[in-house]
Design a protein around this motif. Structure first.
Motif, PDB file in Angstrom:
ATOM      1  N   SER A  96      41.583  27.306  72.884  1.00 24.88           N
ATOM      2  CA  SER A  96      40.210  26.631  73.357  1.00 24.88           C
ATOM      3  C   SER A  96      39.377  27.522  74.480  1.00 24.88           C
ATOM      4  N   ALA A 146      36.133  27.878  69.842  1.00 25.00           N
ATOM      5  CA  ALA A 146      36.687  27.537  71.090  1.00 25.00           C
ATOM      6  C   ALA A 146      35.821  26.540  71.972  1.00 25.00           C
ATOM      7  N   GLN A 149      36.282  22.994  71.226  1.00 20.69           N
ATOM      8  CA  GLN A 149      37.399  22.295  71.529  1.00 20.69           C
ATOM      9  C   GLN A 149      37.543  21.187  72.502  1.00 20.69           C
ATOM     10  N   THR A 150      36.397  20.833  73.178  1.00 26.09           N
ATOM     11  CA  THR A 150      36.207  19.841  74.130  1.00 26.09           C
ATOM     12  C   THR A 150      35.791  18.713  73.317  1.00 26.09           C
TER      13      THR A 150
END
Length: 398
Positions: A96, A146, A149-150
């Motif tokens: 992430s 990355a 990834q939230t």
């Protein structure tokens, strides 16, 4: 920020890009490009300032081309290096944020090859080659996935059998995260507002295209999915289609699934609609000259991008600005006009003069004064990779 430069590598299946980047200023002290890698026509270009040298690698494989480009660095240039940053397409669920690559990390990356089989082998070859050539330097992987990834499960889960997700990691990952991250942070600076309070839709429009909903500096949704094929219309990629199309077309054209997917990736998008080119400049010129297929290609491209803005505004719970970036987003007046022509419902209309000027004299703004803002913000993925690399290399050194 540490003094020194970062060697930024972007290794693809048919090209290798290299840049010597000053992370403090963004200056490129050297850029390199190897094209048509893997063929007898492979050629390498190295530019320093206004001077460019062209040569032919002795070994035209990807490994040979990369070694050839790296061999063009002078001793003085090598002495400035504080790390090597690598663009890596897929980080899966595992990564992430950017990471320093060690043996264990490399094993994790090889485990992700099946998620991006066209891109990851070349990315990993770049890392391995640089580790051997520059063993004293930290190697940093910066992932396209990355930043996304939230995203919450409601945004990244597909409505497919649970075991597909559990056992085969079938979910939406999103791509272009390095660009979306850089541009959304830069947009906050341009708008003079804290990133933490902004709701942005970022349109990264180039040969590959994606949109991202960025709230408080974090991605909450995006248009690309398990692969970069999902979402917007692109140069040669279809973007969203009915999944049932695969079986329908395969049966009628006597293709297997791989053949249909290849056509959706390489013979669709602007190229498929226009019948002319995957280059928006060529397609726009043809549309202006009266080509009906080219006009349709431009109109579909703009319509689908505008639809994405609307859907991502829902994901954000509101909208403060639309941010346009990438080769098309930054440079195509006609495409920006076409997108904004659909956004009146969101309070966005074109400022014709500002749009024709690409927002150069209006702080990037291409929407009408008083409307909700649409702005042009140039992306710089190499600079972000360089900054992540120097930060992580410094942490390793401490």
């Amino acid at each position: 920020m540490s003094e020194g430069c970062v060697l930024v590598l972007n290794c693809g299946s048919s090209s290798v890009k290299l840049a010597l980047v000053d992370p403090a200023t963004g200056e490129r002290r050297l850029t390199g490009l190897a094209e048509r890698v893997g063929s007898r026509d492979a050629v390498a270009h190295v530019r320093r300032g206004d001077r460019e040298e062209t040569s032919t690698p002795g070994d035209t494989t990807a490994r040979g081309a990369l070694a050839h480009l790296m061999g063009s660095l002078t001793d003085e240039e090598r002495d400035t290096l504080v790390g090597v940053g690598h663009r890596v397409v897929h980080g899966g669920n595992r990564f992430s944020a950017s990471v320093v690559v060690d043996d264990a990390t490399l094993d994790d990356l090889y485990a992700l090859v099946d998620l991006a089989p066209l891109h990851m082998p070349a990315n990993l070859l770049g890392i391995e080659t640089a580790r051997v050539a520059l063993p004293e330097l930290a190697q940093v992987a910066v992932f396209d996935t990355a930043f996304h990834q939230t995203m919450p499960p409601v945004a990244y889960r597909y409505a497919v059998p649970q075991e597909w997700y559990d056992e085969h990691h079938v979910r939406r990952y999103g791509f272009h995260g390095t660009s979306h991250r850089f541009v959304s942070a830069r947009a906050a600076e341009v708008l003079g507002r804290p990133a933490a309070e902004l709701r942005l839709v970022v349109l990264h429009l180039g040969n590959g295209c994606s949109a991202a909903a960025v709230r408080g500096g974090e991605s909450v949704d995006t248009t690309m999915g398990l692969t970069p094929l999902e979402g917007l219309v692109m140069g040669t990629r279809s973007g969203d289609v009915d999944p049932g199309l695969l079986g329908y077309v395969a049966e009628r054209l006597d293709l297997d699934v791989a053949g249909v997917v290849d056509a959706l990736n390489t013979r669709s998008g602007l190229l498929g609609l226009s019948g002319l080119s995957n280059d928006m400049r060529t397609v726009c010129d043809a549309a202006v000259a009266g080509s009906a297929p080219a006009r349709l290609a431009v109109d579909v491209f703009c319509y689908r991008a505008a639809k994405a803005v609307g859907s991502l505004a829902v994901a954000l719970g509101g909208l403060d600005a639309v941010v346009l970036t990438g080769g098309i987003g930054e440079h195509s007046t006609e495409v920006r006009r076409g997108i904004m022509s659909h956004l009146g419902v969101l309070g966005i209309g074109e400022d014709a003069d500002a749009n024709a000027d690409h927002g150069r004299h209006t702080g990037g703004r291409v929407s009408r004064p008083g409307d909700r803002v649409a702005i042009v913000v140039p992306t710089d993925e190499e600079l972000l990779i360089a900054r992540d690399t120097v930060q992580l290399a410094g942490e390793v050194a401490r």
